[in-house]
Design a protein around this motif. Structure first.
Motif, mmCIF file in Angstrom:
data_model
loop_
_atom_site.group_PDB
_atom_site.id
_atom_site.type_symbol
_atom_site.label_atom_id
_atom_site.label_comp_id
_atom_site.label_asym_id
_atom_site.label_seq_id
_atom_site.Cartn_x
_atom_site.Cartn_y
_atom_site.Cartn_z
ATOM 1 N N ARG A 138 -2.819 -1.662 13.607
ATOM 2 C CA ARG A 138 -3.788 -0.594 13.362
ATOM 3 C C ARG A 138 -4.735 -1.043 12.257
ATOM 4 N N VAL A 139 -6.033 -0.954 12.531
ATOM 5 C CA VAL A 139 -7.038 -1.350 11.553
ATOM 6 C C VAL A 139 -7.545 -0.107 10.831
ATOM 7 N N PRO A 140 -7.334 0.004 9.530
ATOM 8 C CA PRO A 140 -7.831 1.170 8.796
ATOM 9 C C PRO A 140 -9.340 1.309 8.944
ATOM 10 N N LEU A 141 -9.768 2.519 9.240
ATOM 11 C CA LEU A 141 -11.205 2.754 9.361
ATOM 12 C C LEU A 141 -11.888 2.658 8.006
ATOM 13 N N CYS A 142 -11.128 3.010 6.979
ATOM 14 C CA CYS A 142 -11.627 2.912 5.611
ATOM 15 C C CYS A 142 -10.594 2.131 4.816
ATOM 16 N N THR A 143 -10.864 0.850 4.600
ATOM 17 C CA THR A 143 -9.878 -0.040 4.001
ATOM 18 C C THR A 143 -9.457 0.407 2.618
ATOM 19 N N TYR A 144 -10.365 0.985 1.868
ATOM 20 C CA TYR A 144 -10.076 1.329 0.476
ATOM 21 C C TYR A 144 -9.651 2.787 0.300
ATOM 22 N N VAL B 38 -11.689 -6.067 -9.697
ATOM 23 C CA VAL B 38 -10.695 -7.129 -9.719
ATOM 24 C C VAL B 38 -11.161 -8.403 -9.011
ATOM 25 N N LYS B 39 -12.327 -8.360 -8.411
ATOM 26 C CA LYS B 39 -12.841 -9.537 -7.705
ATOM 27 C C LYS B 39 -12.921 -10.735 -8.634
ATOM 28 N N GLY B 40 -12.446 -11.856 -8.131
ATOM 29 C CA GLY B 40 -12.474 -13.078 -8.926
ATOM 30 C C GLY B 40 -11.284 -13.231 -9.849
ATOM 31 N N ARG B 41 -10.501 -12.179 -10.005
ATOM 32 C CA ARG B 41 -9.323 -12.246 -10.875
ATOM 33 C C ARG B 41 -8.023 -12.072 -10.082
ATOM 34 N N PHE B 42 -8.051 -11.240 -9.067
ATOM 35 C CA PHE B 42 -6.863 -10.940 -8.272
ATOM 36 C C PHE B 42 -6.982 -11.597 -6.896
ATOM 37 N N SER B 43 -5.844 -11.946 -6.352
ATOM 38 C CA SER B 43 -5.807 -12.420 -4.973
ATOM 39 C C SER B 43 -4.644 -11.749 -4.261
ATOM 40 N N LYS C 217 -5.568 9.382 -14.383
ATOM 41 C CA LYS C 217 -6.624 9.018 -13.429
ATOM 42 C C LYS C 217 -6.109 9.119 -12.001
ATOM 43 N N GLU C 218 -7.042 9.158 -11.075
ATOM 44 C CA GLU C 218 -6.677 9.191 -9.668
ATOM 45 C C GLU C 218 -6.259 7.791 -9.203
ATOM 46 N N ARG C 219 -5.500 7.782 -8.138
ATOM 47 C CA ARG C 219 -5.096 6.513 -7.546
ATOM 48 C C ARG C 219 -6.343 5.803 -7.008
ATOM 49 N N GLU C 220 -6.423 4.497 -7.225
ATOM 50 C CA GLU C 220 -7.593 3.759 -6.783
ATOM 51 C C GLU C 220 -7.191 2.506 -6.029
ATOM 52 N N PHE C 221 -8.068 2.100 -5.153
ATOM 53 C CA PHE C 221 -7.870 0.901 -4.337
ATOM 54 C C PHE C 221 -7.982 -0.342 -5.203
ATOM 55 N N VAL C 222 -7.122 -1.309 -4.914
ATOM 56 C CA VAL C 222 -7.175 -2.589 -5.621
ATOM 57 C C VAL C 222 -7.514 -3.728 -4.655
ATOM 58 N N ALA C 223 -6.715 -3.861 -3.598
ATOM 59 C CA ALA C 223 -6.918 -4.959 -2.655
ATOM 60 C C ALA C 223 -6.231 -4.638 -1.343
ATOM 61 N N ALA C 224 -6.702 -5.275 -0.284
ATOM 62 C CA ALA C 224 -6.107 -5.072 1.034
ATOM 63 C C ALA C 224 -6.135 -6.367 1.820
ATOM 64 N N ILE C 225 -5.223 -6.469 2.777
ATOM 65 C CA ILE C 225 -5.171 -7.633 3.642
ATOM 66 C C ILE C 225 -4.927 -7.169 5.069
ATOM 67 N N GLY C 226 -5.667 -7.738 6.002
ATOM 68 C CA GLY C 226 -5.539 -7.334 7.390
ATOM 69 C C GLY C 226 -4.186 -7.694 7.980
ATOM 70 N N SER D 235 -8.281 -11.152 6.948
ATOM 71 C CA SER D 235 -9.272 -10.393 6.189
ATOM 72 C C SER D 235 -8.680 -9.949 4.865
ATOM 73 N N ARG D 236 -9.477 -10.078 3.832
ATOM 74 C CA ARG D 236 -9.056 -9.657 2.502
ATOM 75 C C ARG D 236 -10.178 -8.863 1.852
ATOM 76 N N TYR D 237 -9.798 -7.830 1.128
ATOM 77 C CA TYR D 237 -10.767 -6.957 0.489
ATOM 78 C C TYR D 237 -10.312 -6.683 -0.942
ATOM 79 N N PHE D 238 -11.299 -6.556 -1.822
ATOM 80 C CA PHE D 238 -10.983 -6.330 -3.229
ATOM 81 C C PHE D 238 -11.916 -5.296 -3.833
ATOM 82 N N ALA D 239 -11.378 -4.543 -4.760
ATOM 83 C CA ALA D 239 -12.215 -3.662 -5.561
ATOM 84 C C ALA D 239 -13.092 -4.521 -6.464
ATOM 85 N N ASP D 240 -14.267 -4.044 -6.744
ATOM 86 C CA ASP D 240 -15.192 -4.809 -7.588
ATOM 87 C C ASP D 240 -14.571 -5.157 -8.934
#
Length: 128
Positions: A104-110, A64-69, A43-52, A57-62
């Motif tokens: 530097r703030v990623p324009l596309c976090t994922y 893993v939401k609610g399971r990963f921090s 499979k291709e590499r996929e986004f899991v989570a990010a932190i500013g 700021s915190r971001y999660f892939a759908d």
């Protein structure tokens, strides 16, 4: 040059937890936006989570939401991914990544192309 090192991967059973760490001994991750990605076999590499860069700021892939921090400790130059209630589908090589420069703030976090520095990855295998 930021050199990232992942650790904490392993073989666990479905429903278990793991904590991944991303550290750097040569540089600092202070004020760098950071993220975790993963790549499963075939499979291709996929986004899991990010932190500013400030940790506010915190971001999660759908999937893993609610399971990963995600968290960071800049004093230790470390970032963490706490993974709870692991599924077999979470099996992958997990990579940490850092933006190209401090504040530097990623324009596309994922999007993986927004991150310049990458670790070698750590294997996470979840058995049923």
């Amino acid at each position: 040059q930021v050199q990232l090192i992942e650790s904490g991967g392993g073989l666990v059973q479905s429903g278990d937890s793991l904590r991944l760490s991303c550290t750097t001994s040569v540089h600092t991750i202070r004020r760098y936006a950071m993220a975790w990605f993963r790549q499963a076999p075939g499979k291709e590499r996929e986004f899991v989570a990010a932190i500013g860069w400030s940790g506010g700021s915190r971001y999660f892939a759908d999937s893993v939401k609610g399971r990963f921090s995600i968290s960071r400790d800049d004093d230790k130059s470390a970032m963490y991914l706490q993974m709870n209630r692991l599924y077999v589908e979470d099996t992958a090589v997990y990579f940490c990544a850092a933006a190209a420069s401090p504040e530097r703030v990623p324009l596309c976090t994922y999007c993986d192309y927004e991150y310049y520095y990458w670790g070698q990855g750590t294997q996470v295998t979840v058995s049923s």
